[in-house]
Motif scaffolding. Structure first.
Motif, mmCIF file in Angstrom:
data_model
loop_
_atom_site.group_PDB
_atom_site.id
_atom_site.type_symbol
_atom_site.label_atom_id
_atom_site.label_comp_id
_atom_site.label_asym_id
_atom_site.label_seq_id
_atom_site.Cartn_x
_atom_site.Cartn_y
_atom_site.Cartn_z
ATOM 1 N N CYS A 46 0.686 -1.303 -0.006
ATOM 2 C CA CYS A 46 0.237 -0.014 0.120
ATOM 3 C C CYS A 46 1.121 1.258 0.010
ATOM 4 N N VAL A 47 0.496 2.215 -1.077
ATOM 5 C CA VAL A 47 1.258 3.294 -1.102
ATOM 6 C C VAL A 47 0.496 4.536 -0.777
ATOM 7 N N ILE A 48 1.213 5.321 0.338
ATOM 8 C CA ILE A 48 -0.018 6.430 0.719
ATOM 9 C C ILE A 48 0.802 7.679 0.311
ATOM 10 N N GLY A 49 -0.080 8.290 -0.677
ATOM 11 C CA GLY A 49 0.256 9.434 -1.373
ATOM 12 C C GLY A 49 0.383 9.137 -2.855
ATOM 13 N N ALA A 52 4.687 12.338 -6.819
ATOM 14 C CA ALA A 52 5.981 12.085 -7.604
ATOM 15 C C ALA A 52 6.497 10.843 -7.097
ATOM 16 N N ALA A 53 6.666 10.671 -5.919
ATOM 17 C CA ALA A 53 7.531 9.489 -4.891
ATOM 18 C C ALA A 53 6.387 8.398 -4.904
ATOM 19 N N GLY A 54 5.288 8.784 -4.661
ATOM 20 C CA GLY A 54 4.220 7.561 -4.453
ATOM 21 C C GLY A 54 3.856 6.909 -5.577
ATOM 22 N N MET A 55 3.685 7.755 -6.843
ATOM 23 C CA MET A 55 3.514 6.985 -8.277
ATOM 24 C C MET A 55 4.553 6.103 -8.504
ATOM 25 N N GLY A 69 7.125 -13.320 -10.040
ATOM 26 C CA GLY A 69 5.820 -14.178 -10.240
ATOM 27 C C GLY A 69 5.193 -14.045 -8.922
ATOM 28 N N HIS A 70 5.270 -13.164 -8.226
ATOM 29 C CA HIS A 70 4.195 -12.962 -6.782
ATOM 30 C C HIS A 70 2.959 -12.751 -7.281
ATOM 31 N N GLY A 71 2.591 -12.025 -8.060
ATOM 32 C CA GLY A 71 1.336 -11.673 -8.424
ATOM 33 C C GLY A 71 0.385 -10.854 -7.444
ATOM 34 N N GLY A 72 1.010 -10.213 -6.361
ATOM 35 C CA GLY A 72 0.392 -9.554 -5.357
ATOM 36 C C GLY A 72 -0.110 -8.124 -5.894
ATOM 37 N N SER A 73 -1.000 -7.468 -5.434
ATOM 38 C CA SER A 73 -1.626 -6.339 -5.674
ATOM 39 C C SER A 73 -1.178 -5.025 -5.027
ATOM 40 N N VAL A 74 -0.769 -3.985 -5.786
ATOM 41 C CA VAL A 74 -0.511 -2.720 -5.242
ATOM 42 C C VAL A 74 -1.299 -1.564 -5.261
ATOM 43 N N LEU A 75 -1.739 -0.860 -4.021
ATOM 44 C CA LEU A 75 -2.669 -0.082 -3.850
ATOM 45 C C LEU A 75 -2.240 1.164 -3.600
ATOM 46 N N ILE A 76 -2.642 2.402 -4.409
ATOM 47 C CA ILE A 76 -2.179 4.016 -3.938
ATOM 48 C C ILE A 76 -3.549 4.577 -3.373
ATOM 49 N N VAL A 204 3.922 -0.967 3.717
ATOM 50 C CA VAL A 204 3.457 0.115 3.296
ATOM 51 C C VAL A 204 4.459 1.274 3.112
ATOM 52 N N VAL A 205 4.287 2.009 2.181
ATOM 53 C CA VAL A 205 5.312 3.094 1.619
ATOM 54 C C VAL A 205 4.576 4.608 2.034
ATOM 55 N N ILE A 206 5.228 5.329 2.455
ATOM 56 C CA ILE A 206 4.566 6.591 3.113
ATOM 57 C C ILE A 206 5.148 7.684 2.120
ATOM 58 N N ALA A 207 4.488 8.204 1.228
ATOM 59 C CA ALA A 207 5.156 9.157 0.309
ATOM 60 C C ALA A 207 4.005 10.327 -0.101
ATOM 61 N N THR A 208 3.789 10.830 1.180
ATOM 62 C CA THR A 208 2.748 11.885 1.375
ATOM 63 C C THR A 208 3.314 13.502 1.077
ATOM 64 N N GLY A 209 4.441 13.698 0.868
ATOM 65 C CA GLY A 209 4.978 14.693 0.398
ATOM 66 C C GLY A 209 5.167 15.873 1.801
ATOM 67 N N GLY A 210 5.627 16.897 1.775
ATOM 68 C CA GLY A 210 5.814 17.684 2.902
ATOM 69 C C GLY A 210 4.742 18.345 3.176
ATOM 70 N N LYS A 211 4.977 19.722 3.732
ATOM 71 C CA LYS A 211 4.072 20.805 4.123
ATOM 72 C C LYS A 211 3.652 21.902 3.326
ATOM 73 N N SER A 212 4.363 22.128 2.164
ATOM 74 C CA SER A 212 4.196 23.219 1.572
ATOM 75 C C SER A 212 3.159 23.103 0.455
ATOM 76 N N TYR A 213 2.676 24.174 0.017
ATOM 77 C CA TYR A 213 1.265 24.179 -0.598
ATOM 78 C C TYR A 213 0.444 23.071 -0.270
#
Length: 464
Positions: A46-49, A52-55, A69-76, A204-213
């Protein structure tokens, strides 16, 4: 107006759909997005965000799982109703995605912390990024200073290229999904959504970005999530911002651009940093690429209430003695104006004449003392720095997760197994020129790949 329908199909998610019509751009342009909400609540990675980094993390994870050959799913999980909202406004809407400079020069752009990025850059660098976008039919071009942009000059095309590849690689995406909690358990992670839903994943990959914009969704959620699991994000400061100066004469020149000048930041006798390039005079002080890069050293000093003085060298290619020789050769105000106007905009030259007290002096010879003062001024106009633009309007966030808490070989947390961190959440900042986006792409790629490796190495009976 013309209606464009983009349908994202995610076979592993539910068949139930919600259609969201949202207006984008002008009043005659509409985009309808079909979002598939999950009936199942499990994924391997699961990728949170969805920035750029998350995608890139999601694509890297999906490709690695497929290759082994794992066949597992990836979710953003994306809190907005579109992907890459901040990416779509970078580079003034043109997306300076990377730089053509060497790996070592990239590392140097991040200062002493840059060595942390060697494994990420070695796994996915600028040439890999060029090839990556070529897969989606998007060509890149190199401009002054090695800056790399899409040939279309449209950041939105970069986002669309990601969207195309995400569909091709079978990455699932859940929109309007703001994460409120993450918790590690014996069988993986449980992710709580603001909507009340729960998701379960192995890594889990956390890639939510910083706090600007913050209007783009970068409101600092990732820092809170990481604190919850034991990480210690440091103080957050604005990075790559314009600096504020009280001098009244600057306001008279707002909008003037100075090419090839050098700007230094001093605290007492200590030089904080020096940058050379374009400086833009603003209604509040100075900005432009050289100043934005300089701000990385200035904003921490301002946060500690240190008195910062900025110094503009308008002829960095000459020494003070050489400049004095040139000015003495002029001798009078008319000739000085002609000389200074060769390397500075006329408005700036005229304002300096007034500051030097020689406006209207014509061909009258000037005292040597005055000529020496003019030469010193050209080599060093001092400005008091009283502040900087706020974090909300900063290009990047300074600070974040300390690098000692992250393994540079995997972007994995040193504190919690199965957790990976990428992008602006890390305490890494570089000067302008595409370096920060490349770091987001590279750390995202490495985090996604290593998250997939973590899953693939898990016992078969624990697969979700």
């Amino acid at each position: 107006g013309r209606a464009t329908m983009i349908v994202f199909h995610f076979p592993r998610l539910a068949r139930r759909t919600v259609r969201i019509a949202e207006q984008r751009g002008s009043s005659d342009a509409h985009k309808s997005v079909i979002i598939y909400l999950p009936m199942e609540t499990r994924a391997e990675v699961c990728v949170i965000g969805g920035g750029a980094a998350g995608m890139l993390a999601a694509l890297s994870a999906a490709r690695h799982l497929k290759a082994c050959g794992h066949g597992g799913s990836v979710l953003i999980l994306e809190r907005n109703r579109v992907l890459g909202r901040k990416l779509a406004i970078t580079g003034k809407g043109r997306a300076n995605v990377t730089n053509a400079r060497s790996l070592d020069e990239f590392v140097q752009a991040f200062g002493p912390s840059g060595r942390f990025l060697y494994p990420a850059f070695e796994s996915f660098f600028s040439d890999d990024l060029v090839a990556f976008f070529a897969e989606a039919g998007l060509q890149l071009k190199t401009e002054r200073g090695g800056r790399v942009f899409p040939v279309t000059d449209k950041a939105q095309d970069v986002v669309q290229a990601f969207g195309l590849l995400l569909v091709r690689d079978g990455v699932d995406i859940l929109y309007s999904a703001r994460v409120r909690s993450i918790d590690a358990g014996s069988e993986g992670w449980t992710i709580g959504l603001e909507s009340g839903g729960l998701l379960h994943c192995r890594a889990v990959v956390i890639a939510t970005g910083g706090k600007s914009y913050p209007g783009t969704g970068s409101t600092g959620d990732g820092y809170e999530l990481l604190e919850h699991v034991g990480h210690h994000p440091g103080r957050l400061l604005p990075g790559l911002v314009s600096l504020h100066c009280p001098e009244k004469w600057l306001r008279e020149l707002a909008g003037v651009s100075l090419e090839g000048v050098a700007v230094e930041a001093w605290v007492g006798p200590r030089l904080l940093a020096r940058r050379q390039g374009e400086v833009m005079i603003t209604d509040r002080g100075i900005g432009g690429p050289a100043v934005l890069s300089l701000s990385l050293a200035v904003t921490p000093a301002l946060a500690e209430s240190q008195a910062v003085v900025l110094c503009l060298d308008m002829r960095p290619e000459k020494t003070l003695d050489q400049e004095l020789h040139d000015i003495e050769a002029c001798g009078n105000a008319n000739e000085i104006l002609m000389n200074v106007s060769r390397f500075l905009p006329k408005r700036m030259a005229l304002e300096l004449m007034r500051m030097w007290g020689i406006e209207g002096k014509g061909s009258t010879p000037l005292p040597r003392k005055t000529l020496a003062a003019i030469a010193r001024s050209i080599k060093g106009v001092e400005l008091k720095c009283t502040g900087a633009d706020p974090l909300a309007s900063a290009i990047i966030t300074q600070g974040g997760v300390p690098l000692r808490e992250v393994d540079p070989r995997s972007m994995g947390s040193r504190l919690v197994p199965g957790l990976f961190i990428a992008g602006e959440l890390l305490d890494l900042q570089a000067v302008t020129g595409g370096y920060n986006l490349q770091a987001a792409f590279s750390t995202g790629f490495l985090a996604g790949r290593c998250a997939a490796e973590y899953v693939a190495k898990s016992p078969n009976d624990s697969k979700l």
